[in-house]
Design an enzyme around this catalytic site. Structure first.
Site, PDB file in Angstrom:
ATOM      1  N   CYS A   1       0.844  -1.188   0.000  1.00 23.63           N
ATOM      2  CA  CYS A   1       0.000   0.000   0.000  1.00 23.63           C
ATOM      3  C   CYS A   1       0.883   1.242   0.000  1.00 23.63           C
ATOM      4  O   CYS A   1       1.853   1.316   0.752  1.00 23.63           O
ATOM      5  CB  CYS A   1      -0.964   0.018   1.176  1.00 23.63           C
ATOM      6  SG  CYS A   1      -0.360  -0.754   2.683  1.00 23.63           S
TER       7      CYS A   1
ATOM      8  N   GLU B   1      -7.507   9.236   3.150  1.00 27.86           N
ATOM      9  CA  GLU B   1      -7.196   8.785   1.800  1.00 27.86           C
ATOM     10  C   GLU B   1      -8.430   8.383   1.003  1.00 27.86           C
ATOM     11  O   GLU B   1      -9.420   7.908   1.566  1.00 27.86           O
ATOM     12  CB  GLU B   1      -6.271   7.563   1.856  1.00 27.86           C
ATOM     13  CG  GLU B   1      -4.924   7.832   2.490  1.00 27.86           C
ATOM     14  CD  GLU B   1      -4.006   6.622   2.463  1.00 27.86           C
ATOM     15  OE1 GLU B   1      -2.785   6.814   2.497  1.00 27.86           O
ATOM     16  OE2 GLU B   1      -4.517   5.482   2.408  1.00 27.86           O
TER      17      GLU B   1
END
Length: 239
Positions: A85, A156
């Site tokens: 990620c 995010e």
């Protein structure tokens, strides 16, 4: 600079790299250094909204490769997360161009090589499939910067990418990024989530889309819809 020309930097230099800031509709509105983008703003009670991606990589037996983040990570060190990620880089046009789906896939290829040592030609652009987008916010831990205590947080819009390999995955773990890796089966997932410290975004993924992804795309082998055009991307789900 292209994705292929990118050279891994030190942790300090990576924290200064520019990542794309986005609005509520996931349109790029600017950039900020990675460290700055994760600063907790007490006035707004959040850090700056930015674009990210999360890779779920399955092996030929349908097991998911997960990683435990290293102690050196900026946010959520030593917590378990999905395979890889990170963020697209603002300085690489191919990662922040008009096609965000392609951009995050190119960023995933870059980070998979940097973190896990997966060769760039092992998993290509067409091997990654975009299965969802989610927006989430979660405060992280405090760190000390220039002798001052700084609170960090994630805020995010996260693109969820899956891939599966039919041959053994070549790994060369970057210990500055990853403390350890593990393969888990779908049957092992509940106990894993109960016993281990899990990053907030990975727990969100596990509690929402992962069961369907595992069943439909991995176990049953159904083809993924290829989201390509910016106007036709998966709905942004709040987590």
């Amino acid at each position: 600079m292209s994705t292929e020309e990118y050279k891994p930097a030190s942790q300090e230099e990576m924290n200064a790299e520019l990542i794309p800031l986005v609005d509520e509709n996931d349109h790029i509105i600017g950039s900020a250094a990675k460290m700055e983008a994760h600063y907790f703003n007490s006035e707004h009670e959040k850090s700056k909204l930015h674009r990210a991606f999360s890779v779920l990589l399955f092996d030929s037996n349908g097991k998911l490769l997960v990683q435990r983040r290293s102690a050196e990570k900026l946010t959520f060190p030593l917590l378990w997360a999905n395979t890889c990620c990170s963020h697209p880089l603002f300085s690489i046009p191919q990662e922040c161009g008009p096609n965000p789906a392609e951009g995050v896939k190119r960023a995933a290829i870059r980070r998979m090589k940097f973190e896990l040592g997966v060769p760039t030609d092992f998993l290509k652009l067409e091997d990654y499939h975009l299965v969802g987008r989610m927006r989430y916010y979660s405060p992280s831990f405090s760190i000390t910067v220039d002798e001052k205590k700084v609170n960090l947080a994630e805020n995010e819009i996260d693109y969820i990418l899956i891939a599966q390999t039919k041959v053994p995955i070549p790994l060369n773990i970057n210990k500055d990024e990853i403390a350890e890796v593990r393969y888990i089966s779908r049957e092992e997932l509940p106990a894993f989530l109960e016993k281990e410290p899990i990053s907030p975004w990975f727990r969100h993924i596990c509690n929402s889309m992962l069961p369907a992804v595992w069943s439909e795309y991995i176990d049953e082998g159904k083809g993924c819809k290829e989201w390509t055009e910016p106007t036709d991307l998966p709905e942004i789900k709040e987590m």
